[in-house]
Design a protein around this motif. Sequence first.
Motif, mmCIF file in Angstrom:
data_model
loop_
_atom_site.group_PDB
_atom_site.id
_atom_site.type_symbol
_atom_site.label_atom_id
_atom_site.label_comp_id
_atom_site.label_asym_id
_atom_site.label_seq_id
_atom_site.Cartn_x
_atom_site.Cartn_y
_atom_site.Cartn_z
ATOM 1 N N VAL A 95 0.835 -1.202 0.000
ATOM 2 C CA VAL A 95 0.000 0.000 0.000
ATOM 3 C C VAL A 95 0.872 1.254 0.000
ATOM 4 O O VAL A 95 0.589 2.230 -0.703
ATOM 5 C CB VAL A 95 -0.950 -0.015 1.217
ATOM 6 C CG1 VAL A 95 -1.634 1.330 1.398
ATOM 7 C CG2 VAL A 95 -1.992 -1.116 1.057
ATOM 8 N N GLU A 100 -2.428 2.161 -3.439
ATOM 9 C CA GLU A 100 -3.750 1.534 -3.524
ATOM 10 C C GLU A 100 -4.408 1.508 -2.146
ATOM 11 O O GLU A 100 -3.737 1.395 -1.117
ATOM 12 C CB GLU A 100 -3.644 0.119 -4.077
ATOM 13 C CG GLU A 100 -3.067 0.025 -5.479
ATOM 14 C CD GLU A 100 -3.992 0.578 -6.556
ATOM 15 O OE1 GLU A 100 -5.109 1.015 -6.200
ATOM 16 O OE2 GLU A 100 -3.602 0.574 -7.733
ATOM 17 N N ASP A 101 -5.732 1.593 -2.121
ATOM 18 C CA ASP A 101 -6.468 1.667 -0.865
ATOM 19 C C ASP A 101 -7.014 0.301 -0.490
ATOM 20 O O ASP A 101 -8.206 0.007 -0.638
ATOM 21 C CB ASP A 101 -7.602 2.688 -0.998
ATOM 22 C CG ASP A 101 -8.123 3.161 0.357
ATOM 23 O OD1 ASP A 101 -7.497 2.809 1.373
ATOM 24 O OD2 ASP A 101 -9.134 3.876 0.391
ATOM 25 N N VAL A 103 -7.123 -2.677 2.630
ATOM 26 C CA VAL A 103 -7.011 -2.759 4.089
ATOM 27 C C VAL A 103 -7.272 -4.194 4.561
ATOM 28 O O VAL A 103 -7.982 -4.957 3.905
ATOM 29 C CB VAL A 103 -8.012 -1.818 4.784
ATOM 30 C CG1 VAL A 103 -7.729 -0.366 4.415
ATOM 31 C CG2 VAL A 103 -9.452 -2.183 4.440
ATOM 32 N N ARG A 235 -10.768 -3.993 -0.564
ATOM 33 C CA ARG A 235 -10.664 -2.567 -0.839
ATOM 34 C C ARG A 235 -11.291 -1.800 0.330
ATOM 35 O O ARG A 235 -12.264 -2.265 0.936
ATOM 36 C CB ARG A 235 -11.381 -2.224 -2.149
ATOM 37 C CG ARG A 235 -10.682 -2.785 -3.395
ATOM 38 C CD ARG A 235 -11.424 -2.425 -4.676
ATOM 39 N NE ARG A 235 -12.749 -3.018 -4.729
ATOM 40 C CZ ARG A 235 -12.978 -4.288 -5.077
ATOM 41 N NH1 ARG A 235 -11.968 -5.089 -5.417
ATOM 42 N NH2 ARG A 235 -14.204 -4.760 -5.095
ATOM 43 N N SER A 236 -10.741 -0.640 0.621
ATOM 44 C CA SER A 236 -11.189 0.126 1.785
ATOM 45 C C SER A 236 -12.695 0.382 1.762
ATOM 46 O O SER A 236 -13.354 0.367 2.804
ATOM 47 C CB SER A 236 -10.435 1.452 1.845
ATOM 48 O OG SER A 236 -10.847 2.218 2.954
ATOM 49 N N GLU A 237 -13.245 0.582 0.589
ATOM 50 C CA GLU A 237 -14.683 0.863 0.464
ATOM 51 C C GLU A 237 -15.545 -0.306 0.931
ATOM 52 O O GLU A 237 -16.730 -0.146 1.223
ATOM 53 C CB GLU A 237 -15.023 1.201 -0.983
ATOM 54 C CG GLU A 237 -14.787 0.039 -1.939
ATOM 55 C CD GLU A 237 -14.745 0.454 -3.406
ATOM 56 O OE1 GLU A 237 -15.550 -0.088 -4.175
ATOM 57 O OE2 GLU A 237 -13.918 1.304 -3.754
ATOM 58 N N LYS A 286 2.699 0.961 7.424
ATOM 59 C CA LYS A 286 2.640 1.888 6.302
ATOM 60 C C LYS A 286 3.541 3.102 6.477
ATOM 61 O O LYS A 286 3.714 3.889 5.548
ATOM 62 C CB LYS A 286 1.191 2.375 6.083
ATOM 63 C CG LYS A 286 0.246 1.290 5.595
ATOM 64 C CD LYS A 286 -1.076 1.876 5.143
ATOM 65 C CE LYS A 286 -1.832 2.535 6.263
ATOM 66 N NZ LYS A 286 -3.109 3.116 5.809
#
Length: 287
Positions: A95, A100-101, A103, A235-237, A286
């Motif tokens: 990341v 890129e998002d 998690v 993906r974070s979403e 991170k």
Amino acid sequence: MRKFLVFLSMIAVLFLVACSGDDNAGDSGDKVKVKIGVNGADGELWPILKEKAAKENIEIELIEFQDYTLPNNALAQGDLDMNAFQHIAFLGQYVKESGEDIVPIGSTMLAPMGLYSEKIKDVSELQKGDKIAIPDDPSNQARALRLLEGADLITLADDFGMFGDPSQVVDNPLNLEIIPMTAQQTPRVLPDVAGSIINNGIAGQAGFSPNEDPILKEEVTDDSTHPYVNVLAVRSEDKNNETYLRLVELYQDADVEEAIKKDTNDGAFLVKLTSEQLEKVFEDMKK
């Protein structure tokens, strides 16, 4: 007029029933498909998890990859819904470098790394100039070097951190030749080196017992091993997606834990980090 009112009432009832059906679509038998990227799907773990998920109308489709970069790329691009192949440190580095998002939403297992050899039985038998192969991805490379340092074979710089490399070896009494390479190659070069540090999962795929065969293995302690706990990532979403969070819960059931032990010959074990622990370690990785 009365017939017309009755007709309107029937229409209203039908409309309410239809709306009620829409609100409970998840409970009405509709199947949800989840594509999960993995690096190897052999053994009992995934069939057990797929069966458990199917009972809750969740269909798991496994997409297998042969390296450690493509599953994250595929997830970021929307070709996958989730992946399950990496530890927190690796994801944090990806990341950080890619932007890129992605998690972690749940911990899975911890698989201690080991030093394997076809030529010696103990690290004390290493000779001057011997070759040692290690994985070349940043997180596992640093992890492998720390394993060598723990056996007093090398000394690392004070600022080595989580993603150091061989250039930060400050003392090497045996003048060991440390050779970074793609993780999948580490078992294949065993005939040509004195020893090779191999990731637990790859060692199992190569036919080794990660619990019995290493001549040197990571000591498993609490917080110090958290960066190397494997995770389910999205993906974070999608981090609050109920279906994906339910898969985390199913993964952490007792029968899955037994499958992990069996698949790895007791070389790996289930770890249940809280969401707070997971987030803290990930944020640290991170930096």
